[in-house]
Write a protein that holds these residues in place. Structure first.
Motif: not given
Lengths: 149, 83
Positions: A64-71, A100-105, A107-111, A141-146
């Motif tokens: 849900d967070q990913a869907a709210a953040r990217w289209t 592609r930018a939304d899909a890449f970002a 996917a990385e956020f979800l991971m 650290a990976a989470l903090r960057r988001w």
């Protein structure tokens, strides 16, 4: 959006093709697949434990967070649990978006979030015994960057 | 009050069971931990270092000072390693 938590293997090809075919209006699909490292043959198996109920809730909240953040046109998460051998696929993430930018970002956020906010615990079983995989500082650290963005 | 307490990964292994029904007077998670630690060594071992533990209340991550009022299920586990 679809979320599957299962012990059984999944078919990466069929899931990827089905996901792309169902993502009407998308111009980009990104998929990520996590595979059990066999550590040069030292790993006999990996045992993945999870918290039934919370696992699904936590992953749904992350999606849900990913869907709210990217289209996103669509998103898919498949995560396995139980005993897996080296080389087996543990999980996959797929995201679809217009560009592609939304899909890449996404996917990385979800991971990054699945790694340290979904209630799974990995235990490595090897010739020299068994040990729980420790969470790494770089995962936090990976989470903090988001959170900064 | 009674709460269902569940354990995962090495917390489960150290305590030696996956879940148990606990009658508690504690008002917070920290209070519940103190009661468990006072019971037996295996609990003291499992809860020795709270920085290496996480807690979820009714399947949502929470802090150790969170109140227990109305909570049905408390889960203790190490930092998660998904993905």
């Amino acid at each position: 959006m679809r979320l599957i938590v299962q012990a059984e293997p999944f078919d990466l090809g069929a899931e990827s093709v089905g996901f792309a075919a169902g993502a009407a209006g998308a111009g980009a699909v990104v998929t990520f697949t996590g595979i059990v490292r066999d550590n040069g043959g030292a790993l006999a198996a990996m045992e993945i434990e999870h918290y039934p109920g919370m696992t699904e809730r936590a992953i749904a909240a992350i999606m849900d967070q990913a869907a709210a953040r990217w289209t996103l046109v669509d998103a898919l998460v498949i995560h396995r649990y139980g005993r897996l051998a080296g080389g087996e696929m543990i999980m996959m993430v797929a995201t679809a978006s217009a560009h592609r930018a939304d899909a890449f970002a996404a996917a990385e956020f979800l991971m990054d979030y699945l790694k340290s906010r979904a209630p799974f615990w990995k235990k490595e079983l090897g010739a020299e015994g068994e040990s729980w995989v420790a969470a790494k500082d770089e995962d936090e650290a990976a989470l903090r960057r988001w959170q900064r963005v | 009050m009674k709460v269902e307490v569940v354990y995962f990964a090495w917390v489960r292994e150290r305590i030696g069971l996956p879940r148990e029904r606990v009658t508690t007077e504690a008002e917070t998670v920290a209070g519940l931990i103190a009661e468990l630690v006072a019971r037996e060594d295996r609990y003291a071992m499992a809860f020795a270092d709270l920085t290496s533990l996480r807690v979820a209340l009714d399947q949502e991550l929470a802090d150790f000072d969170a109140p227990l009022a109305g909570v049905r299920e408390v889960a203790f586990f190490p930092p998660m390693t998904g993905g």
